[in-house]
Design an enzyme around this catalytic site. Structure first.
Site, PDB file in Angstrom:
ATOM      1  N   LYS A  85      51.595  34.476  50.990  1.00 38.62           N
ATOM      2  CA  LYS A  85      51.973  34.103  52.335  1.00 38.62           C
ATOM      3  C   LYS A  85      52.381  35.333  53.129  1.00 38.62           C
ATOM      4  O   LYS A  85      52.386  35.341  54.350  1.00 38.62           O
ATOM      5  CB  LYS A  85      53.170  33.144  52.291  1.00 38.62           C
ATOM      6  CG  LYS A  85      52.958  31.898  51.479  1.00 38.62           C
ATOM      7  CD  LYS A  85      54.298  31.157  51.260  1.00 38.62           C
ATOM      8  CE  LYS A  85      54.019  29.981  50.344  1.00 38.62           C
ATOM      9  NZ  LYS A  85      55.260  29.435  49.781  1.00 38.62           N
ATOM     10  N   GLY A  86      52.761  36.381  52.400  1.00 38.59           N
ATOM     11  CA  GLY A  86      53.371  37.553  53.023  1.00 38.59           C
ATOM     12  C   GLY A  86      52.552  38.208  54.122  1.00 38.59           C
ATOM     13  O   GLY A  86      53.091  38.697  55.097  1.00 38.59           O
TER      14      GLY A  86
ATOM     15  N   GLU B 149      47.557  43.014  53.888  1.00 40.80           N
ATOM     16  CA  GLU B 149      48.685  42.727  52.982  1.00 40.80           C
ATOM     17  C   GLU B 149      50.009  43.100  53.647  1.00 40.80           C
ATOM     18  O   GLU B 149      50.052  43.939  54.544  1.00 40.80           O
ATOM     19  CB  GLU B 149      48.521  43.550  51.703  1.00 40.80           C
ATOM     20  CG  GLU B 149      48.133  42.751  50.484  1.00 40.80           C
ATOM     21  CD  GLU B 149      49.254  41.865  49.936  1.00 40.80           C
ATOM     22  OE1 GLU B 149      50.206  41.506  50.681  1.00 40.80           O
ATOM     23  OE2 GLU B 149      49.183  41.536  48.751  1.00 40.80           O
ATOM     24  N   ASP B 150      51.058  42.499  53.163  1.00 34.59           N
ATOM     25  CA  ASP B 150      52.383  42.850  53.659  1.00 34.59           C
ATOM     26  C   ASP B 150      52.874  44.176  53.082  1.00 34.59           C
ATOM     27  O   ASP B 150      53.387  45.024  53.795  1.00 34.59           O
ATOM     28  CB  ASP B 150      53.388  41.725  53.357  1.00 34.59           C
ATOM     29  CG  ASP B 150      53.326  41.223  51.912  1.00 34.59           C
ATOM     30  OD1 ASP B 150      52.573  41.797  51.094  1.00 34.59           O
ATOM     31  OD2 ASP B 150      54.028  40.247  51.598  1.00 34.59           O
TER      32      ASP B 150
ATOM     33  N   ASP C 112      53.255  47.733  46.423  1.00 35.57           N
ATOM     34  CA  ASP C 112      54.420  48.129  45.638  1.00 35.57           C
ATOM     35  C   ASP C 112      53.922  48.872  44.391  1.00 35.57           C
ATOM     36  O   ASP C 112      53.563  50.034  44.480  1.00 35.57           O
ATOM     37  CB  ASP C 112      55.198  46.849  45.316  1.00 35.57           C
ATOM     38  CG  ASP C 112      56.534  47.088  44.656  1.00 35.57           C
ATOM     39  OD1 ASP C 112      57.185  48.087  44.974  1.00 35.57           O
ATOM     40  OD2 ASP C 112      56.942  46.256  43.816  1.00 35.57           O
TER      41      ASP C 112
ATOM     42  N   LYS D 289      55.245  51.328  49.450  1.00 35.07           N
ATOM     43  CA  LYS D 289      56.333  51.985  48.701  1.00 35.07           C
ATOM     44  C   LYS D 289      55.692  52.913  47.674  1.00 35.07           C
ATOM     45  O   LYS D 289      55.544  52.536  46.509  1.00 35.07           O
ATOM     46  CB  LYS D 289      57.149  50.938  47.941  1.00 35.07           C
ATOM     47  CG  LYS D 289      58.108  50.101  48.755  1.00 35.07           C
ATOM     48  CD  LYS D 289      58.995  49.326  47.762  1.00 35.07           C
ATOM     49  CE  LYS D 289      59.430  48.005  48.301  1.00 35.07           C
ATOM     50  NZ  LYS D 289      60.095  47.170  47.272  1.00 35.07           N
TER      51      LYS D 289
ATOM     52  N   PHE E 126      64.322  46.882  48.418  1.00 35.50           N
ATOM     53  CA  PHE E 126      63.733  45.554  48.541  1.00 35.50           C
ATOM     54  C   PHE E 126      63.853  45.083  49.992  1.00 35.50           C
ATOM     55  O   PHE E 126      64.945  44.944  50.521  1.00 35.50           O
ATOM     56  CB  PHE E 126      64.409  44.562  47.588  1.00 35.50           C
ATOM     57  CG  PHE E 126      63.603  43.311  47.443  1.00 35.50           C
ATOM     58  CD1 PHE E 126      62.540  43.243  46.545  1.00 35.50           C
ATOM     59  CD2 PHE E 126      63.872  42.205  48.241  1.00 35.50           C
ATOM     60  CE1 PHE E 126      61.772  42.100  46.435  1.00 35.50           C
ATOM     61  CE2 PHE E 126      63.099  41.049  48.132  1.00 35.50           C
ATOM     62  CZ  PHE E 126      62.056  40.993  47.229  1.00 35.50           C
TER      63      PHE E 126
ATOM     64  N   ASP F   3      59.526  37.957  51.732  1.00 35.02           N
ATOM     65  CA  ASP F   3      60.627  37.042  51.413  1.00 35.02           C
ATOM     66  C   ASP F   3      61.534  37.571  50.309  1.00 35.02           C
ATOM     67  O   ASP F   3      61.158  38.426  49.512  1.00 35.02           O
ATOM     68  CB  ASP F   3      60.067  35.696  50.944  1.00 35.02           C
ATOM     69  CG  ASP F   3      59.483  35.777  49.536  1.00 35.02           C
ATOM     70  OD1 ASP F   3      58.552  36.583  49.335  1.00 35.02           O
ATOM     71  OD2 ASP F   3      59.979  35.061  48.641  1.00 35.02           O
TER      72      ASP F   3
ATOM     73  N   ARG G 251      61.253  35.250  55.642  1.00 31.38           N
ATOM     74  CA  ARG G 251      59.892  35.614  56.072  1.00 31.38           C
ATOM     75  C   ARG G 251      59.778  35.655  57.590  1.00 31.38           C
ATOM     76  O   ARG G 251      58.980  36.398  58.151  1.00 31.38           O
ATOM     77  CB  ARG G 251      58.874  34.588  55.555  1.00 31.38           C
ATOM     78  CG  ARG G 251      58.637  34.618  54.067  1.00 31.38           C
ATOM     79  CD  ARG G 251      57.426  33.764  53.726  1.00 31.38           C
ATOM     80  NE  ARG G 251      57.353  33.415  52.323  1.00 31.38           N
ATOM     81  CZ  ARG G 251      56.826  34.189  51.371  1.00 31.38           C
ATOM     82  NH1 ARG G 251      56.333  35.365  51.671  1.00 31.38           N
ATOM     83  NH2 ARG G 251      56.785  33.780  50.123  1.00 31.38           N
TER      84      ARG G 251
END
Ligand code: IMP
Ligand code: MG
Length: 175
Positions: free
Chosen positions: A41-42, A97-98, A101, A129, A150, A157, A163
């Site tokens: 969902k990000g 994409e959000d 990582d 990141k 984070f 989220d 979100r």
């Protein structure tokens, strides 16, 4: 434990950056049509804002994946929860994409999508990141490189919360 949110990137900074990426993509894909693939969902908040800033024709599709492993550590093995509605064959695809990582999810996903025969395949992420990278993944468009903290907001989220924040914040815990 109470949580507080510290602002890392303001709404204005995020919006300005999305406009910039939109301009870049519009230049890079001039005369073509781009097919944006959103990872739910990000990625949804970022993709909607980005799509509005792109001036070449845009089509959209969505997929949802879940990685096997614990909440905080993705294993890299990705299960498709909801697949794309349309084929990617011969399309100019950008995965939106959000955050990247460890890179595990994206590396797996990009390989899988490449096998579907798109004309081109690129990756666009709002946040990166780099300090956390475990698996190499080539990112074509990056909004912001951020430190290893984070973050929430703009689709990201913490336990399904935050979100909807219109900025990027860091979750801080009291006590
Ligand atoms: P990767 O496979 O480790 O790159 O996992 C990336 C996924 O982990 C992202 O798509 C997010 O869903 C989640 N994630 C990684 N870092 C954060 C964060 O700082 N906040 C919220 N979600 C995160
Ligand atoms: Mg994600």
């Amino acid at each position: 434990m109470a949580e507080r949110i510290r602002v890392m990137l303001t709404e204005q900074e995020v919006n300005e950056k999305i406009r910039e990426i939109g301009r870049q993509i519009s230049r890079d894909y001039e005369g073509r049509q781009v097919h944006l693939v959103c990872v739910l969902k990000g990625g949804s908040f970022f993709m909607c804002e980005l799509a509005k800033r792109i001036t070449v024709p845009v089509s959209l599709d969505f997929m949802s994946v879940s990685s096997y492993g614990s909440e905080t550590k993705s294993s890299g093995v990705v299960r498709i929860v909801k697949d794309l509605d349309e084929p990617l064959k011969d399309r100019d695809v950008i995965v939106v994409e959000d955050i990247v990582d460890s890179g595990r999810t994206l590396s797996y996903l990009m390989d899988m999508l490449k096998d579907r025969g798109p004309k081109s395949l690129r990756l666009c992420t709002l946040l990166d990141k780099p300090d956390r990278r475990v698996v190499d993944v080539h990112v074509d468009y990056t909004g912001f490189q951020i430190p290893d903290e984070f973050v929430v907001g703009y689709g990201l989220d913490y336990d399904q919360k935050y979100r909807n924040l219109p900025y990027i914040g860091v979750v801080e815990f009291d006590g």
